[in-house]
Every structure is written in C-alpha cells, then in structure tokens.
Write a protein that holds these residues in place. Sequence first.
Motif, PDB file in Angstrom:
ATOM      1  N   ALA A 362      51.850 -63.566   3.636  1.00 45.12           N
ATOM      2  CA  ALA A 362      51.554 -62.683   2.504  1.00 45.12           C
ATOM      3  C   ALA A 362      52.491 -61.494   2.525  1.00 45.12           C
ATOM      4  CB  ALA A 362      50.102 -62.205   2.565  1.00 45.12           C
ATOM      5  N   ARG A 363      52.785 -61.008   1.311  1.00 43.75           N
ATOM      6  CA  ARG A 363      53.530 -59.765   1.156  1.00 43.75           C
ATOM      7  C   ARG A 363      52.571 -58.668   0.699  1.00 43.75           C
ATOM      8  NH1 ARG A 363      58.798 -59.545   1.626  1.00 43.75           N
ATOM      9  NH2 ARG A 363      60.105 -61.400   1.408  1.00 43.75           N
ATOM     10  N   SER A 364      52.893 -57.456   1.072  1.00 45.54           N
ATOM     11  CA  SER A 364      52.083 -56.315   0.652  1.00 45.54           C
ATOM     12  C   SER A 364      52.998 -55.235   0.098  1.00 45.54           C
ATOM     13  CB  SER A 364      51.296 -55.756   1.842  1.00 45.54           C
ATOM     14  OG  SER A 364      52.164 -55.030   2.712  1.00 45.54           O
ATOM     15  N   LEU A 365      52.386 -54.223  -0.500  1.00 46.70           N
ATOM     16  CA  LEU A 365      53.150 -53.036  -0.847  1.00 46.70           C
ATOM     17  C   LEU A 365      53.610 -52.338   0.428  1.00 46.70           C
ATOM     18  CD1 LEU A 365      51.050 -51.503  -3.775  1.00 46.70           C
ATOM     19  CD2 LEU A 365      53.049 -53.005  -3.909  1.00 46.70           C
ATOM     20  N   THR A 366      54.514 -51.386   0.265  1.00 46.53           N
ATOM     21  CA  THR A 366      55.048 -50.667   1.420  1.00 46.53           C
ATOM     22  C   THR A 366      53.954 -49.824   2.072  1.00 46.53           C
ATOM     23  OG1 THR A 366      57.158 -50.546   0.271  1.00 46.53           O
ATOM     24  CG2 THR A 366      56.865 -49.101   2.158  1.00 46.53           C
ATOM     25  N   GLY A 367      53.907 -49.870   3.395  1.00 50.24           N
ATOM     26  CA  GLY A 367      52.925 -49.088   4.132  1.00 50.24           C
ATOM     27  C   GLY A 367      51.951 -49.972   4.874  1.00 50.24           C
ATOM     28  N   PHE A 368      51.642 -49.592   6.113  1.00 51.78           N
ATOM     29  CA  PHE A 368      50.773 -50.434   6.923  1.00 51.78           C
ATOM     30  C   PHE A 368      49.354 -50.526   6.393  1.00 51.78           C
ATOM     31  CE2 PHE A 368      53.316 -51.989  10.268  1.00 51.78           C
ATOM     32  CZ  PHE A 368      52.515 -52.911  10.930  1.00 51.78           C
ATOM     33  N   LYS A 369      48.939 -49.541   5.641  1.00 57.07           N
ATOM     34  CA  LYS A 369      47.600 -49.617   5.054  1.00 57.07           C
ATOM     35  C   LYS A 369      47.470 -50.857   4.186  1.00 57.07           C
ATOM     36  CE  LYS A 369      49.294 -46.335   1.620  1.00 57.07           C
ATOM     37  NZ  LYS A 369      50.509 -45.976   2.363  1.00 57.07           N
ATOM     38  N   TRP A 370      48.559 -51.239   3.512  1.00 52.86           N
ATOM     39  CA  TRP A 370      48.527 -52.420   2.650  1.00 52.86           C
ATOM     40  C   TRP A 370      48.652 -53.707   3.465  1.00 52.86           C
ATOM     41  CZ3 TRP A 370      46.517 -51.474  -1.759  1.00 52.86           C
ATOM     42  CH2 TRP A 370      46.741 -50.262  -2.397  1.00 52.86           C
ATOM     43  N   ILE A 371      49.416 -53.688   4.521  1.00 49.86           N
ATOM     44  CA  ILE A 371      49.499 -54.862   5.394  1.00 49.86           C
ATOM     45  C   ILE A 371      48.114 -55.228   5.913  1.00 49.86           C
ATOM     46  CG2 ILE A 371      50.338 -55.664   7.648  1.00 49.86           C
ATOM     47  CD1 ILE A 371      52.936 -54.178   7.103  1.00 49.86           C
ATOM     48  N   MET A 372      47.352 -54.228   6.300  1.00 48.30           N
ATOM     49  CA  MET A 372      46.020 -54.484   6.851  1.00 48.30           C
ATOM     50  C   MET A 372      45.037 -54.982   5.795  1.00 48.30           C
ATOM     51  SD  MET A 372      46.124 -53.970  10.076  1.00 48.30           S
ATOM     52  CE  MET A 372      47.798 -54.571  10.110  1.00 48.30           C
ATOM     53  N   LYS A 373      45.344 -54.780   4.514  1.00 48.29           N
ATOM     54  CA  LYS A 373      44.449 -55.233   3.450  1.00 48.29           C
ATOM     55  C   LYS A 373      44.812 -56.617   2.926  1.00 48.29           C
ATOM     56  CE  LYS A 373      42.401 -51.233   3.534  1.00 48.29           C
ATOM     57  NZ  LYS A 373      41.118 -51.086   4.243  1.00 48.29           N
ATOM     58  N   ALA A 374      45.849 -57.248   3.498  1.00 41.05           N
ATOM     59  CA  ALA A 374      46.309 -58.541   2.978  1.00 41.05           C
ATOM     60  C   ALA A 374      45.471 -59.712   3.480  1.00 41.05           C
ATOM     61  CB  ALA A 374      47.780 -58.759   3.359  1.00 41.05           C
ATOM     62  N   GLU A 375      44.606 -59.453   4.430  1.00 46.88           N
ATOM     63  CA  GLU A 375      43.786 -60.520   5.011  1.00 46.88           C
ATOM     64  C   GLU A 375      42.684 -60.919   4.034  1.00 46.88           C
ATOM     65  OE1 GLU A 375      42.197 -61.377   9.544  1.00 46.88           O
ATOM     66  OE2 GLU A 375      42.184 -59.342   8.750  1.00 46.88           O
ATOM     67  N   SER A 376      42.526 -62.222   3.817  1.00 45.63           N
ATOM     68  CA  SER A 376      41.473 -62.765   2.957  1.00 45.63           C
ATOM     69  C   SER A 376      40.451 -63.495   3.813  1.00 45.63           C
ATOM     70  CB  SER A 376      42.075 -63.742   1.931  1.00 45.63           C
ATOM     71  OG  SER A 376      42.999 -63.093   1.094  1.00 45.63           O
TER      72      SER A 376
END
Length: 555
Positions: A362-376
């Motif tokens: 998965a890709r996320s917006l820039t920033g680790f806060k978004w990486i952590m929200k990519a999990e489904s």
Amino acid sequence: MTTYRRAAERWLAQDPDPVTRQELRAVLDAGDDAALADRFGAKLEFGTAGLRGELGAGPNRMNRVTVMRAAAGLAACLRRYATDPPGAPVVVGYDARHGSERFALDTAAVMTGAGLTVRLMPRPLPTPVLAYAVRHLGADAGVMVTASHNPPRDNGYKVYWADGAQIVPPLDEEISAAIDAVGPVDGLPLGEDWTVLGDDIVESYLRSLSRLPLGEAREIAVAYTPLHGVGRDVLLRAFAWAGFPAPAVVAEQAEPDPDFPTVAFPNPEEPGAMDLALTLGVSAGADLVIANDPDADRCAVGVRVGVDGPEGPRMLTGDEVGGLLAEYVLRHTSGADRLVVTTIVSSSLLGKIAQAYGVRFARSLTGFKWIMKAESPGDRLVFGYEEALGYSVGGDDGLPVHDKDGIGAALVVTAMAAEARREGRTLLTLLDDQARRHGLHATAQLSIRLEDLSLVGGLLARLRDDRPASLGGRTVEAVDDLSEGIDGLPPTEGLRLCLAGGARVIVRPSGTEPKLKCYLEVVVPVEDRVADARAAASAALEALRAELAAVLSPA
C-alpha cells in the motif's frame, strides 16, 4: 497603542517565563514594530505534526504559554474521547532541546490540573520510546516535546493517540479549535501529582525490540553518532541486549547538546552532518556507519566501499535502505497477510518487492501517521518506510512501535549487514542483486526555496496550469493532481508527473518551510553491469533535476 502592542501587553500579563517576558519587554521598549508583527501577526498552527517553531515570546513562537495552551486544548479533547474520563492517562516525553523539559513539566501540570492522569518520562529519551509507551501503558494519548532534526533555535510538540501513532485529520482540527478556545494560561488550574516513570519503561521498550527479525549473525563493526541527540544510551543498550558488539561512537557528538555545535543542521541528510561519523567509520574499520537524528526516530546508514574500504564509506539513500529492509523483513517473516507500506513520494521499488513475495502493498500520503493508517482488517503490517530515513520494522507478530523508530531500524540494519557479511557479501552487493531482479530504481530530490511561504502555492499553481510537455528528455505522459485524491488516497497539495520509461516526478509544498520539494525517480533495466545502469540513472536524474529547476524557477 497598536494592536500588536496591546496583544504583547496581554501576553506579558500571563507569561510565567521570566526569559520570554524579558525578551518581549525589550522588544516593546525598543519600539520594534516589525519584531512585534512577526511574533503577534500570526500564530503557530496546530496540525497533524503538532506544533513546531522557533523559541521565543508570542503566539508565533514556541514558549511556555503556547505549550500550556496546547496542553489545555488537548486535555479538553481527551475528556471528550478518553476511554475512562476524567482520569484518562497521558504519557509525556521530551528530548534534550532548549526548553524541552520545562515544556514537558508544564504539559504535565496543565493536564493534571484538568483531571487527567499523567505519566512523565524519567529523562530525555528518544521519540520511539514515547510512541511505544503509549500503547504499552494503555494510554489515551502521548505528547513528545521535540523538534526532531530542526535547527537549535526550534522546538516542537508532537501528539500521539491511543494507537501509538501520530494524529490525523480531523482530530488535529478538533484539537486546534480547542486550543483556540483556551483563555489566559495564568487562569488554568495546575496540578502536581503526576507520576514519573522509572527505567522499566526503557527496559520494556528494549525487550519489545527482541521481536524484530535479528537473525543469528553478530560479527559486525559499526560506527555511530547520535548527532548530539538522545539516542546514544538507548541504542548502546539495545545493541548489548541483542548481542551485537558495541558501536564506536563519535566522541564529539556523543553527549546531548541542544546547540548542536559540530553541525550546521542536525539532520543526517544535510551536507556535512555525517562527516565526523564517516571519518570514524574509516579509522575504526567499520562495516557500517549509522546515525540517528536528535530524537532518534530516523536512521541514516553508510557502508564501506570495497573489502578494505579504499574508497571510503558511502551513504545510502532512504529508498535504498527501505528496499533492503523490506526484502530482509519479508525473508524473515511468513504469511500472506503481511503488509508493507511506503509513501507516495518514496520509490516505486517496494511495490515490486511486495509482488515478488506475494504480500500486500500500500501507498500512503507523506508522513508516518499515514503509513500507520494503511493497515486494513486482515492485514499484518510488518514494514513501513518513508524516503526521509524513517523506518518501522516488525516481525511475525507485527510492529513494536507504531511510528518510525531509529533505534529498532539500526538494530535490523546491523543484523542484515552481519548476515550478509557471514555470507561474504555486503549491503552494496545486496543492492546490486536487487537491481538485477527488479531494475535499478534511482531516486533524488530537488528543493526550491522561496522567500515567503505565500509564494509556494503560486509556484505550484503555475506548474499545474502550465504543465511541461517533457522533462529531462522524457515525455510527460500523465499529470495527476494530488489535490483531487489519487490511488484512493485523501486529497493533498501536489502534482505527480509520470514520464516515459517509468520515470516519475512529484512536486509538493513543504509542510514546515517556504519551499517546494520535488521527488524524482528513474527506473533503468540492468542488462549487463549494474555499474552501467547506475551511471545511466545518475545522468538521467541530473537531467531531470536541471530541467525541473529551470521550470520551477521563481524568477
């Protein structure tokens, strides 16, 4: 009396800090209207990155009034959202920057006065320890007082939620509105019955790192610098805990020092910041050179070139380290439910690696806060990274820290290099093998610095309205407006230009500075020698950089 002078007098009446009171009184007595306008004509805006700015008096600076207002606004939100109000637990941490401990104590006093339960870190510690503690202690939120790798004159205020990750919209807007509703801070009730945590929180964090895929190889030599930050002691304990040899530490940068006297800018990505560490790496015969930024949530990696190091060490890019870590983690974990994530501005290589291993990407917006929200639901996030030297590494049971972790990343990079060394290889040969499998993915950056933040939007609008037909000799095949939302991502400011041959350029405004940030990538097939592909990629990136700089010139 001008509006700004009246605002300054009101500020003086509530400011508990004699240093900033004296500073502001001097500005008033000097009749420096420009300085007053700079301090009171705007305010630091609270967003998903919290607060960050220059130290000093006034709402456009980081100071005790600004921090106390932020703490009171956050407390008001927590009382609405907490799992068990009014005693919602909050963990507060801080680094070794100017004012950090005082700001942490003010946060503890305001939140305790608001009826919340506060647990204060025992001393200046890395940001990943705070992020870990939020989940480990079952807290509803965490506050980390840090400006990460900003200049010495800055400080900041980072907020984590109960999942141990940084906040995302719309929560930031709610907290910001609550901060705006706070009255004079000298009227806030203050408490003093918070709990100061012991060293057991650090030991618990270190034990959590044993879940990382560290393998069995331990023969490796490392040179290390904390860049005058708070990473050294925790990293050395982590290495000892895992059984690695103690790294050689850059003596001039070993102790926390908020003035960062040996570097112009305490960011391992900046020119010159790694010079002392690279020199130590050569003299110590190190296989690896590792740096943390001042709050130790980022990790920079350098490697020795050649068996005997005749060419000296070479720094790896964030994308190179990200690609290596991804394959290492996927080799040492199992399960089709594994998920790897990177940001939209990072290399496209991770998607190819994920496909080769049969795991979700998965890709996320820039920033680790978004990486952590990519999990489904059904996913197990085992690795996330961003090109700006941020990595979160997990094992078969997931991630110990739900944020970037420079200590954990340093351990896994060391384990990966030790494993390669045992097999007669290096990280450089692993990079070459990766290029042969997936093509050489080379990345670079270009920053267009402007005089004023207001100019950034105009320059981006100009590029949006007058799109180039080609860049670097490559046809621009498509232009995606990130503000419209692409690939299922939330809207954000920026443009993505897709070029012939798999090249790509993303242009976006910096979140903290008056500049445009450009992320360049070219993909070159390896037909014979990897060195030839690297030379071709370097030339292609240079051509892209030069033409893009001309297109974006503000003149």
